[in-house]
Every structure is written in C-alpha cells, then in structure tokens.
Design a protein around this motif. Structure first.
Motif, PDB file in Angstrom:
ATOM      1  N   GLY A  30      44.871   9.882  -2.450  1.00 30.28           N
ATOM      2  CA  GLY A  30      43.671  10.461  -1.871  1.00 30.28           C
ATOM      3  C   GLY A  30      42.429  10.286  -2.719  1.00 30.28           C
ATOM      4  O   GLY A  30      41.323  10.627  -2.290  1.00 30.28           O
ATOM      5  N   LEU A  31      42.575   9.745  -3.920  1.00 28.67           N
ATOM      6  CA  LEU A  31      41.412   9.569  -4.799  1.00 28.67           C
ATOM      7  C   LEU A  31      40.484   8.470  -4.295  1.00 28.67           C
ATOM      8  O   LEU A  31      40.930   7.454  -3.763  1.00 28.67           O
ATOM      9  N   GLU A  32      39.198   8.696  -4.498  1.00 25.30           N
ATOM     10  CA  GLU A  32      38.176   7.702  -4.222  1.00 25.30           C
ATOM     11  C   GLU A  32      37.317   7.599  -5.476  1.00 25.30           C
ATOM     12  O   GLU A  32      37.349   8.482  -6.341  1.00 25.30           O
ATOM     13  N   TRP A  33      36.523   6.531  -5.574  1.00 29.05           N
ATOM     14  CA  TRP A  33      35.698   6.353  -6.769  1.00 29.05           C
ATOM     15  C   TRP A  33      34.747   7.528  -6.971  1.00 29.05           C
ATOM     16  O   TRP A  33      34.422   7.872  -8.101  1.00 29.05           O
ATOM     17  N   LYS A  34      34.312   8.168  -5.902  1.00 28.64           N
ATOM     18  CA  LYS A  34      33.397   9.305  -6.042  1.00 28.64           C
ATOM     19  C   LYS A  34      34.055  10.486  -6.769  1.00 28.64           C
ATOM     20  O   LYS A  34      33.366  11.367  -7.251  1.00 28.64           O
ATOM     21  N   HIS A  35      35.365  10.503  -6.873  1.00 28.84           N
ATOM     22  CA  HIS A  35      36.077  11.578  -7.568  1.00 28.84           C
ATOM     23  C   HIS A  35      36.220  11.328  -9.069  1.00 28.84           C
ATOM     24  O   HIS A  35      36.707  12.194  -9.793  1.00 28.84           O
ATOM     25  N   GLU A  44      38.256  14.603 -10.035  1.00 28.59           N
ATOM     26  CA  GLU A  44      38.288  15.776  -9.162  1.00 28.59           C
ATOM     27  C   GLU A  44      39.345  15.570  -8.089  1.00 28.59           C
ATOM     28  O   GLU A  44      39.316  14.576  -7.367  1.00 28.59           O
ATOM     29  N   VAL A  45      40.265  16.521  -7.987  1.00 20.30           N
ATOM     30  CA  VAL A  45      41.233  16.493  -6.896  1.00 20.30           C
ATOM     31  C   VAL A  45      40.637  17.351  -5.783  1.00 20.30           C
ATOM     32  O   VAL A  45      40.500  18.562  -5.928  1.00 20.30           O
ATOM     33  N   GLU A  46      40.228  16.698  -4.697  1.00 23.61           N
ATOM     34  CA  GLU A  46      39.604  17.377  -3.567  1.00 23.61           C
ATOM     35  C   GLU A  46      40.316  17.080  -2.255  1.00 23.61           C
ATOM     36  O   GLU A  46      40.005  17.681  -1.235  1.00 23.61           O
ATOM     37  N   GLN A  47      41.221  16.111  -2.284  1.00 25.90           N
ATOM     38  CA  GLN A  47      41.954  15.733  -1.082  1.00 25.90           C
ATOM     39  C   GLN A  47      43.242  15.054  -1.477  1.00 25.90           C
ATOM     40  O   GLN A  47      43.440  14.671  -2.621  1.00 25.90           O
ATOM     41  N   GLN A  48      44.119  14.920  -0.495  1.00 30.66           N
ATOM     42  CA  GLN A  48      45.366  14.199  -0.677  1.00 30.66           C
ATOM     43  C   GLN A  48      45.621  13.387   0.580  1.00 30.66           C
ATOM     44  O   GLN A  48      45.088  13.705   1.649  1.00 30.66           O
ATOM     45  N   LEU A  49      46.387  12.337   0.467  1.00 31.91           N
ATOM     46  CA  LEU A  49      46.729  11.524   1.624  1.00 31.91           C
ATOM     47  C   LEU A  49      48.038  12.069   2.194  1.00 31.91           C
ATOM     48  O   LEU A  49      49.021  12.231   1.472  1.00 31.91           O
ATOM     49  N   VAL A  50      48.016  12.367   3.506  1.00 31.95           N
ATOM     50  CA  VAL A  50      49.159  12.992   4.162  1.00 31.95           C
ATOM     51  C   VAL A  50      49.526  12.184   5.395  1.00 31.95           C
ATOM     52  O   VAL A  50      48.643  11.747   6.139  1.00 31.95           O
ATOM     53  N   GLY A  51      50.826  12.008   5.612  1.00 32.28           N
ATOM     54  CA  GLY A  51      51.302  11.329   6.823  1.00 32.28           C
ATOM     55  C   GLY A  51      51.414  12.324   7.961  1.00 32.28           C
ATOM     56  O   GLY A  51      52.178  13.269   7.895  1.00 32.28           O
ATOM     57  N   ILE A  52      50.624  12.120   9.014  1.00 26.90           N
ATOM     58  CA  ILE A  52      50.636  12.981  10.201  1.00 26.90           C
ATOM     59  C   ILE A  52      51.254  12.169  11.331  1.00 26.90           C
ATOM     60  O   ILE A  52      50.775  11.074  11.640  1.00 26.90           O
ATOM     61  N   LYS A  53      52.293  12.700  11.950  1.00 27.15           N
ATOM     62  CA  LYS A  53      52.945  11.958  13.036  1.00 27.15           C
ATOM     63  C   LYS A  53      52.141  12.085  14.324  1.00 27.15           C
ATOM     64  O   LYS A  53      51.715  13.173  14.700  1.00 27.15           O
ATOM     65  N   ASP A  54      51.975  10.933  14.993  1.00 26.56           N
ATOM     66  CA  ASP A  54      51.288  10.943  16.284  1.00 26.56           C
ATOM     67  C   ASP A  54      52.290  11.272  17.389  1.00 26.56           C
ATOM     68  O   ASP A  54      53.461  11.567  17.119  1.00 26.56           O
ATOM     69  N   GLU A  55      51.853  11.203  18.629  1.00 21.85           N
ATOM     70  CA  GLU A  55      52.719  11.575  19.761  1.00 21.85           C
ATOM     71  C   GLU A  55      53.934  10.664  19.906  1.00 21.85           C
ATOM     72  O   GLU A  55      54.934  11.041  20.505  1.00 21.85           O
ATOM     73  N   ASN A  56      53.873   9.465  19.305  1.00 19.24           N
ATOM     74  CA  ASN A  56      55.016   8.542  19.340  1.00 19.24           C
ATOM     75  C   ASN A  56      55.926   8.683  18.127  1.00 19.24           C
ATOM     76  O   ASN A  56      56.873   7.933  17.973  1.00 19.24           O
ATOM     77  N   GLY A  57      55.601   9.613  17.242  1.00 17.87           N
ATOM     78  CA  GLY A  57      56.406   9.833  16.053  1.00 17.87           C
ATOM     79  C   GLY A  57      56.069   8.911  14.899  1.00 17.87           C
ATOM     80  O   GLY A  57      56.748   8.920  13.873  1.00 17.87           O
ATOM     81  N   ALA A  59      53.830   7.732  11.753  1.00 23.44           N
ATOM     82  CA  ALA A  59      52.973   8.400  10.767  1.00 23.44           C
ATOM     83  C   ALA A  59      51.615   7.719  10.690  1.00 23.44           C
ATOM     84  O   ALA A  59      51.523   6.496  10.598  1.00 23.44           O
ATOM     85  N   GLN A  60      50.579   8.506  10.752  1.00 26.71           N
ATOM     86  CA  GLN A  60      49.215   8.045  10.535  1.00 26.71           C
ATOM     87  C   GLN A  60      48.754   8.693   9.233  1.00 26.71           C
ATOM     88  O   GLN A  60      48.780   9.920   9.110  1.00 26.71           O
ATOM     89  N   TRP A  61      48.339   7.903   8.270  1.00 26.55           N
ATOM     90  CA  TRP A  61      47.949   8.434   6.966  1.00 26.55           C
ATOM     91  C   TRP A  61      46.492   8.865   7.009  1.00 26.55           C
ATOM     92  O   TRP A  61      45.620   8.096   7.364  1.00 26.55           O
ATOM     93  N   GLN A  62      46.264  10.135   6.646  1.00 22.50           N
ATOM     94  CA  GLN A  62      44.923  10.705   6.708  1.00 22.50           C
ATOM     95  C   GLN A  62      44.649  11.551   5.473  1.00 22.50           C
ATOM     96  O   GLN A  62      45.544  12.247   4.980  1.00 22.50           O
ATOM     97  N   PRO A  63      43.392  11.533   4.993  1.00 20.05           N
ATOM     98  CA  PRO A  63      43.042  12.440   3.893  1.00 20.05           C
ATOM     99  C   PRO A  63      42.960  13.868   4.415  1.00 20.05           C
ATOM    100  O   PRO A  63      42.442  14.119   5.504  1.00 20.05           O
ATOM    101  N   ARG A  64      43.511  14.776   3.655  1.00 15.59           N
ATOM    102  CA  ARG A  64      43.500  16.198   3.998  1.00 15.59           C
ATOM    103  C   ARG A  64      43.181  16.999   2.734  1.00 15.59           C
ATOM    104  O   ARG A  64      43.471  16.554   1.624  1.00 15.59           O
ATOM    105  N   PRO A  65      42.637  18.190   2.895  1.00 19.53           N
ATOM    106  CA  PRO A  65      42.385  19.021   1.714  1.00 19.53           C
ATOM    107  C   PRO A  65      43.705  19.489   1.097  1.00 19.53           C
ATOM    108  O   PRO A  65      44.743  19.515   1.768  1.00 19.53           O
TER     109      PRO A  65
END
Length: 102
Positions: A30-35, A44-57, A59-65
C-alpha cells in the motif's frame, strides 16, 4: 534460474522495506512515494492493499485504510534503506521520462 534477491528483482525493495520497518505485506504493497520522507528518514503507514472479492469471487486489489487507529503510524528507517529507496526512485523517474505513461 537465478534465485537470488538482487536489486533487479521485483521483490527486492518490498522485501527490504518489510525487513527494515517491520511492515506487513499489505502495508508494504500500500505504500506510495508520497508516504516516504527522505529528509526525516521516515515512512507513513496510511493504507494497506487488500483483496476484495467481486460478485464473481475474483479478488480485486484495492487500497484501504488500516483496520485500527494503531495501524496509522510513522516508522523511522536508516541509511541503508534510504539509499535503496533513493536508487529505486531515481530509476522510476528515469523510466517515466523514457517511457512516458507506459
């Protein structure tokens, strides 16, 4: 096949960030250069990358707090990681100039 984790390996920097700063995999991803603060040698740890399953099961990887307030934190790092980060950022900037949006 070369199994060493040299500077050209895609996991080289994430591995060393985790090693030097004690971050979880999702936090490193979840790190970016701005961190990264090169002057204060902190990140700075401000987010993490999390796998969120879509309706087909799938995983879509998205930054989350982070899950809790304790997950937000500033972590110092030393000269060794600073130099690794500087070299990598320089390569990223050179590649951006060379390849543009691609």
């Amino acid at each position: 096949m070369n199994s060493s984790l040299d500077e050209e390996h895609p996991f080289y920097l994430p591995f060393h960030i985790g090693l030097h700063c004690g971050l979880r995999v999702g936090e490193v991803c979840g790190l970016e250069w701005k961190h990264i603060n090169f002057e204060e040698m902190t990140l700075e740890v401000e987010q993490q990358l999390v796998g969120i399953k879509d309706e087909n099961g799938k995983a879509q990887w998205q930054p989350r707090p982070p899950k809790s307030k304790a997950g937000y934190r500033t972590i110092p790092f030393g000269n060794t990681l600073t130099e690794m980060l500087r070299r990598t950022k320089k390569r990223h900037l050179q590649n951006r100039l060379k390849y543009g949006e691609f």
